[in-house]
Scaffold this motif. Sequence first.
Motif, short mmCIF file in Angstrom:
data_model
loop_
_atom_site.label_atom_id
_atom_site.label_comp_id
_atom_site.label_asym_id
_atom_site.label_seq_id
_atom_site.Cartn_x
_atom_site.Cartn_y
_atom_site.Cartn_z
N SER A 13 -0.73 33.30 26.75
CA SER A 13 -1.22 34.56 27.33
C SER A 13 -0.94 34.70 28.81
O SER A 13 -0.89 35.82 29.33
N GLY A 14 -0.80 33.58 29.50
CA GLY A 14 -0.66 33.64 30.95
C GLY A 14 -1.99 33.71 31.67
O GLY A 14 -2.03 33.87 32.90
N VAL A 15 -3.09 33.57 30.94
CA VAL A 15 -4.43 33.54 31.54
C VAL A 15 -4.75 32.08 31.85
O VAL A 15 -4.60 31.20 30.99
N HIS A 16 -5.17 31.81 33.07
CA HIS A 16 -5.41 30.44 33.52
C HIS A 16 -6.43 29.74 32.62
O HIS A 16 -7.43 30.32 32.20
N TYR A 17 -6.16 28.46 32.36
CA TYR A 17 -7.03 27.63 31.52
C TYR A 17 -8.48 27.63 32.02
O TYR A 17 -9.42 27.77 31.23
N ILE A 18 -8.68 27.49 33.32
CA ILE A 18 -10.04 27.46 33.89
C ILE A 18 -10.75 28.78 33.66
O ILE A 18 -11.95 28.83 33.38
N THR A 19 -10.01 29.89 33.75
CA THR A 19 -10.59 31.21 33.47
C THR A 19 -11.09 31.27 32.04
O THR A 19 -12.20 31.76 31.78
N LEU A 20 -10.30 30.77 31.10
CA LEU A 20 -10.72 30.76 29.69
C LEU A 20 -11.97 29.91 29.50
O LEU A 20 -12.91 30.32 28.81
N CYS A 21 -11.99 28.73 30.11
CA CYS A 21 -13.17 27.85 30.00
C CYS A 21 -14.41 28.52 30.55
O CYS A 21 -15.47 28.52 29.90
N ASN A 22 -14.30 29.09 31.74
CA ASN A 22 -15.46 29.74 32.37
C ASN A 22 -15.94 30.93 31.56
O ASN A 22 -17.15 31.15 31.43
N PRO A 32 -9.99 42.96 34.05
CA PRO A 32 -9.30 43.82 33.07
C PRO A 32 -7.88 43.35 32.74
O PRO A 32 -7.47 43.39 31.58
N GLY A 33 -7.15 42.86 33.72
CA GLY A 33 -5.79 42.37 33.46
C GLY A 33 -5.76 41.18 32.53
O GLY A 33 -4.91 41.09 31.64
N SER A 34 -6.69 40.25 32.73
CA SER A 34 -6.78 39.07 31.85
C SER A 34 -7.17 39.47 30.44
O SER A 34 -6.63 38.95 29.46
N ALA A 35 -8.11 40.39 30.33
CA ALA A 35 -8.54 40.87 29.01
C ALA A 35 -7.38 41.53 28.28
O ALA A 35 -7.18 41.32 27.08
N ARG A 36 -6.57 42.32 29.00
CA ARG A 36 -5.40 42.97 28.39
C ARG A 36 -4.39 41.94 27.92
O ARG A 36 -3.83 42.05 26.83
N LEU A 37 -4.15 40.90 28.73
CA LEU A 37 -3.21 39.85 28.33
C LEU A 37 -3.67 39.13 27.07
O LEU A 37 -2.89 38.87 26.16
N ILE A 43 -2.90 40.33 19.38
CA ILE A 43 -2.30 41.37 18.53
C ILE A 43 -0.88 40.98 18.13
O ILE A 43 -0.51 41.10 16.97
N THR A 44 -0.09 40.50 19.08
CA THR A 44 1.29 40.14 18.76
C THR A 44 1.37 38.88 17.90
O THR A 44 2.41 38.60 17.31
N SER A 45 0.27 38.15 17.80
CA SER A 45 0.22 36.96 16.96
C SER A 45 -0.37 37.25 15.58
O SER A 45 -0.61 36.33 14.80
N GLY A 46 -0.63 38.52 15.29
CA GLY A 46 -1.09 38.90 13.97
C GLY A 46 -2.58 39.07 13.80
O GLY A 46 -3.07 39.24 12.69
N VAL A 47 -3.33 39.04 14.88
CA VAL A 47 -4.78 39.23 14.79
C VAL A 47 -5.09 40.72 14.96
O VAL A 47 -4.65 41.34 15.91
#
Length: 67
Positions: A13-22, A32-37, A43-47
Amino acid sequence: MLQWSREELSERSGVHYITLCNFELGHCTLKPGSARLLRLTFITSGVMLIDDDDSGGPGICLAMPVT
């Protein structure tokens, strides 16, 4: 559902690992940019992301098999 680690989701996704953990721990909200990514990555992975509507609320499902 996709059996990805946080590291793999971050890489895809390009979203930083620490951002995902937090975010998962409830320590922050996503910009908003991270949520869009993340949304685009899923979606592109079939979800399929199901909006909160009259069909019983929000949800997710696989739109196509993951290869």
